[in-house]
Design an enzyme around this catalytic site. Structure first.
Site, PDB file in Angstrom:
ATOM      1  N   ASP A  66       2.255   0.151  -2.825  1.00  0.00           N
ATOM      2  CA  ASP A  66       1.722   1.326  -3.520  1.00  0.00           C
ATOM      3  C   ASP A  66       2.776   2.009  -4.395  1.00  0.00           C
ATOM      4  OD1 ASP A  66      -0.993   2.025  -3.210  1.00  0.00           O
ATOM      5  OD2 ASP A  66      -0.676   2.510  -1.093  1.00  0.00           O
ATOM      6  N   LYS A  97     -10.589  -3.200  -1.125  1.00  0.00           N
ATOM      7  CA  LYS A  97      -9.252  -3.805  -1.172  1.00  0.00           C
ATOM      8  C   LYS A  97      -9.221  -5.095  -0.344  1.00  0.00           C
ATOM      9  CE  LYS A  97      -7.072   0.603  -2.191  1.00  0.00           C
ATOM     10  NZ  LYS A  97      -6.269   1.774  -1.808  1.00  0.00           N
ATOM     11  N   GLN A 137      -3.660   3.957   3.509  1.00  0.00           N
ATOM     12  CA  GLN A 137      -4.635   4.636   2.664  1.00  0.00           C
ATOM     13  C   GLN A 137      -4.465   6.146   2.775  1.00  0.00           C
ATOM     14  OE1 GLN A 137      -6.662   3.143   0.498  1.00  0.00           O
ATOM     15  NE2 GLN A 137      -7.578   5.063  -0.176  1.00  0.00           N
TER      16      GLN A 137
HETATM   17  N1  GUN Z   1      -5.822   7.080  -2.049  1.00  0.00           N
HETATM   18  C1  GUN Z   1      -6.268   7.226  -3.318  1.00  0.00           C
HETATM   19  N2  GUN Z   1      -5.668   6.337  -4.137  1.00  0.00           N
HETATM   20  C2  GUN Z   1      -4.837   5.616  -3.372  1.00  0.00           C
HETATM   21  C3  GUN Z   1      -3.939   4.539  -3.649  1.00  0.00           C
HETATM   22  O1  GUN Z   1      -3.776   4.066  -4.779  1.00  0.00           O
HETATM   23  N3  GUN Z   1      -3.255   4.062  -2.580  1.00  0.00           N
HETATM   24  C4  GUN Z   1      -3.388   4.576  -1.327  1.00  0.00           C
HETATM   25  N4  GUN Z   1      -2.660   4.055  -0.365  1.00  0.00           N
HETATM   26  N5  GUN Z   1      -4.190   5.576  -1.041  1.00  0.00           N
HETATM   27  C5  GUN Z   1      -4.919   6.084  -2.061  1.00  0.00           C
END
Ligand code: GUN
Length: 302
Positions: A116, A49, A93
């Site tokens: 998100d 990311k 996350q």
């Molecule tokens: N963990 C697995 N997929 C995601 C996601 O799309 N966003 C976040 N913040 N954590 C995750």
């Protein structure tokens, strides 16, 4: 053999379309990523990311408190990020350590910076069909279907998995696109039978190779969200019997990524997403899209 739906191609299209929007802004969009603890898979996702931000010219900063961090400490960090004008998006996350109240933490992110789409306010916008950020993996899958001209309206869609991150928002996006949607989960009776009715099957339950030949209707589109890791030579042998190339790849890498769909049993599907290289790249592309949109909104543009 099925058509392979390449997530990297769609990712590149999405990122290319974002570039002029980034260039039109008076400052770089800013994303803060919060990674709690040292889960190796989460660390890999977060690295991707941050790298995507660099490639697109976004500002990013990573906060990596230890696994022992308390809910209160995380709330204080998020409060601080909420206040900072140069931060447009905040991503926490998942999963968080068990002792942390994840719902409280996600609720603390101001909805305008919730890239998100996990805040209940934005979940409400999704349910109501109001504009707002959508969860990245499901919205990436919708882009993949749209850009590959896979019809959704009037089709039977089955989502396997009911997580807040993928299953539930996926089902709602498919519903808004006029599919007839079924959500299945670990307690579903006759899971194979339910899946076999699907024109579009989305597997997001986190069980390696659960979806076998008898789960797939001939011609169906199969989207594999699974990111399971095979960590022993025995596991690799069990799913790829006699496959020396896979054993060699495992020996080289120390583990193998394996989806929720068994890759050797999809030959009657119409289209499938590979693992890796299918859904994963789209999640990151949509995070970039949500961050740029948040910056545009903060700066009164777009
Ligand atoms: N963990 C697995 N997929 C995601 C996601 O799309 N966003 C976040 N913040 N954590 C995750």
């Amino acid at each position: 053999m099925p058509r392979i739906l390449d997530g990297k191609v769609v990712r590149d299209q999405i990122l290319l379309e974002l570039r002029p929007r980034v260039a039109a802004l008076p400052r770089r969009p800013g994303l803060a990523v919060v990674l709690v603890g040292d889960d190796p898979a989460s660390a890999i996702y977060v690295r991707s990311k941050v790298k995507a931000c660099e490639d697109l010219g976004l500002y990013s900063e990573k906060h990596a408190p230890p696994a022992t961090t308390t809910t209160e400490e995380l709330l204080a960090l998020i409060h601080d990020l909420n206040q900072r004008p140069e931060i447009d998006g905040i991503l926490v996350q998942m999963p968080l350590p068990r002792h942390v109240d994840a719902k409280k933490v996600l609720m603390a992110v101001t909805p305008e910076k919730d890239v998100d789409g996990f805040h209940p306010f934005n979940v409400g916008n999704l349910v109501s069909g109001n504009p707002g950020p959508r969860a990245c993996t499901p919205s990436g899958i919708m882009e993949l279907l749209r850009r590959n001209e896979i019809a959704v309206a009037g089709k039977k869609a089955v989502v396997v998995g009911r997580s807040d991150i993928v299953g539930k928002p996926m089902a709602l996006l498919l519903l808004h696109a006029h599919a007839t949607v079924t959500i299945c989960h670990s307690k579903t009776a006759d899971l194979a039978g339910e899946c076999r009715r699907a024109d579009i099957l989305v597997a997001a339950i986190g069980r390696a190779g659960l979806i076998r030949r008898d789960f797939i209707k001939p011609g169906a589109t199969v989207v594999d969200v699974g990111m399971n890791r095979l960590t022993t030579a025995e596991e690799v042998e069990a799913v790829f019997p006699g496959n020396e190339a896979k054993q060699a790849e495992f020996a080289r890498k120390g583990s193998l990524l394996f989806g929720d769909v068994h890759p050797l049993e999809v030959d009657e599907a119409g289209a499938v997403t590979p693992v890796p290289g299918g859904v994963g790249p789209l999640t990151i592309a949509m995070l970039m899209a949500n961050t740029v949109a948040a910056a545009e909104a903060h700066l009164g543009q777009g």
